[in-house]
Design a protein around this motif. Sequence first.
Motif, PDB file in Angstrom:
ATOM      1  N   LYS A  97       0.735  -1.304   0.008  1.00 21.03           N
ATOM      2  CA  LYS A  97      -0.099  -0.051   0.026  1.00 21.03           C
ATOM      3  C   LYS A  97       0.835   1.307   0.080  1.00 21.03           C
ATOM      4  N   SER A  98       2.011   1.144   0.864  1.00 24.98           N
ATOM      5  CA  SER A  98       3.002   2.290   0.688  1.00 24.98           C
ATOM      6  C   SER A  98       3.081   2.468  -0.470  1.00 24.98           C
ATOM      7  N   CYS A  99       3.704   1.607  -1.320  1.00 24.60           N
ATOM      8  CA  CYS A  99       4.112   1.736  -2.665  1.00 24.60           C
ATOM      9  C   CYS A  99       3.281   2.353  -3.584  1.00 24.60           C
ATOM     10  N   PHE A 100       2.002   1.951  -3.353  1.00 21.74           N
ATOM     11  CA  PHE A 100       0.788   2.535  -3.984  1.00 21.74           C
ATOM     12  C   PHE A 100       0.777   4.181  -3.817  1.00 21.74           C
ATOM     13  N   GLU A 101       0.998   4.499  -2.595  1.00 22.74           N
ATOM     14  CA  GLU A 101       0.532   5.763  -2.160  1.00 22.74           C
ATOM     15  C   GLU A 101       1.909   6.762  -2.676  1.00 22.74           C
ATOM     16  N   TYR A 102       3.046   6.081  -2.702  1.00 22.96           N
ATOM     17  CA  TYR A 102       4.003   6.907  -3.020  1.00 22.96           C
ATOM     18  C   TYR A 102       4.493   7.108  -4.499  1.00 22.96           C
ATOM     19  N   PHE A 103       4.242   5.969  -5.450  1.00 21.53           N
ATOM     20  CA  PHE A 103       4.762   5.925  -6.763  1.00 21.53           C
ATOM     21  C   PHE A 103       3.731   6.124  -7.677  1.00 21.53           C
ATOM     22  N   THR A 104       2.344   6.048  -7.286  1.00 20.37           N
ATOM     23  CA  THR A 104       1.208   6.067  -8.259  1.00 20.37           C
ATOM     24  C   THR A 104       0.296   7.498  -7.899  1.00 20.37           C
ATOM     25  N   GLY A 105      -0.412   7.744  -8.769  1.00 21.79           N
ATOM     26  CA  GLY A 105      -1.313   8.792  -8.587  1.00 21.79           C
ATOM     27  C   GLY A 105      -2.492   8.560  -9.302  1.00 21.79           C
ATOM     28  N   ASN A 106      -3.615   9.511  -9.338  1.00 20.97           N
ATOM     29  CA  ASN A 106      -4.833   9.114 -10.163  1.00 20.97           C
ATOM     30  C   ASN A 106      -4.603   9.147 -11.529  1.00 20.97           C
ATOM     31  N   GLY A 107      -4.730   7.999 -12.063  1.00 22.01           N
ATOM     32  CA  GLY A 107      -4.667   7.663 -13.696  1.00 22.01           C
ATOM     33  C   GLY A 107      -3.464   7.064 -14.028  1.00 22.01           C
ATOM     34  N   SER A 108      -2.609   6.660 -12.937  1.00 22.34           N
ATOM     35  CA  SER A 108      -1.283   6.147 -13.183  1.00 22.34           C
ATOM     36  C   SER A 108      -1.511   4.924 -14.022  1.00 22.34           C
ATOM     37  N   LYS A 109      -0.667   4.256 -14.504  1.00 24.22           N
ATOM     38  CA  LYS A 109      -0.344   2.980 -15.005  1.00 24.22           C
ATOM     39  C   LYS A 109       0.511   1.996 -14.191  1.00 24.22           C
ATOM     40  N   ILE A 110       0.010   0.904 -13.880  1.00 21.59           N
ATOM     41  CA  ILE A 110       0.856  -0.074 -13.168  1.00 21.59           C
ATOM     42  C   ILE A 110       0.699  -1.389 -13.723  1.00 21.59           C
ATOM     43  N   ILE A 111       1.768  -2.463 -13.586  1.00 19.85           N
ATOM     44  CA  ILE A 111       1.678  -3.589 -14.135  1.00 19.85           C
ATOM     45  C   ILE A 111       1.633  -4.856 -12.899  1.00 19.85           C
ATOM     46  N   VAL A 155       4.550   3.846 -17.198  1.00 18.56           N
ATOM     47  CA  VAL A 155       4.149   3.074 -16.363  1.00 18.56           C
ATOM     48  C   VAL A 155       4.839   3.540 -14.985  1.00 18.56           C
ATOM     49  N   SER A 156       3.971   3.609 -13.940  1.00 17.71           N
ATOM     50  CA  SER A 156       4.656   4.018 -12.557  1.00 17.71           C
ATOM     51  C   SER A 156       4.989   3.096 -11.592  1.00 17.71           C
ATOM     52  N   LEU A 157       4.384   1.795 -11.722  1.00 11.95           N
ATOM     53  CA  LEU A 157       4.922   0.931 -10.781  1.00 11.95           C
ATOM     54  C   LEU A 157       4.701  -0.650 -11.351  1.00 11.95           C
ATOM     55  N   ILE A 158       5.408  -1.598 -10.993  1.00 17.08           N
ATOM     56  CA  ILE A 158       5.260  -2.684 -11.442  1.00 17.08           C
ATOM     57  C   ILE A 158       5.275  -3.873 -10.172  1.00 17.08           C
TER      58      ILE A 158
END
Length: 263
Positions: A97-111, A155-158
Amino acid sequence: MPKNGFKNFNYMKKNWFKNIKRFRGDTFDRSKYLRLDKNERVIEFEKEFINYVKKNLKSHLFSSYPYIDEVYNLISKKLKISKNMICITAGSDLAIKSCFEYFTGNGSKIITLSPTFGMVDVYSKIYNVKNIQIGYDKHLTLNVKKLLSNIKKDVSLIIIANPNSPTGTKIEKKDLLKILNKSKKAKIPVVVDEAYYGFHKESCIKLIKNYNNLIITRSFSKVYGLAGLRAGFLVANQKITRNLFKLKPMYEINSISCLAIKF
């Protein structure tokens, strides 16, 4: 004015929340059953551990805020890394969850993988990110080629669980290195969820010195059987952990968790 006292209060700025369906959890006491649904420890702990907890379960552990630095030191010694590379969390769940909070934002792409740990999809919905899910074939072989083709600079996070649950599969080291190499060039952080390390011998911990985009999450719930205490941690280079540490609550875990981990 409405009965609830709120007039024209826009409490739904995150409009996508209305599409998230969640349940409050178990509605019956599972302790009376043989619990095989969540990979919990189902055998009793050894008397040596229970006696240790009983002996050291002092009043101040309930009345005082936890002293967590000892646990940082123990993990640091166990893994032979600086404690500045560690963030203790309430289970690997909160590390992710912390990684989501820090690395992503509204509309980001993740894998992510599909299927995988259920909270990954939940957090994807909560943080309103576009989740590119990489699946398996009928032989439970991950489509690594598709995963690699989706690694692009937008992509913001994998997030990769290795071993993965519920498939029980692992990603071969050569494929994992391909993912890490391409992600590093694109400057994309990669979370390798090692909640099931201990049931699988290989780990990415030693790769952190070569990959400044790599984050490892671990749990005390599985191999240590301490699911009820909600304790875990993440490991990364100090630049990442310095920022992720800013997201922690006042105290990462409770005093009883600290006690059990120190056994």
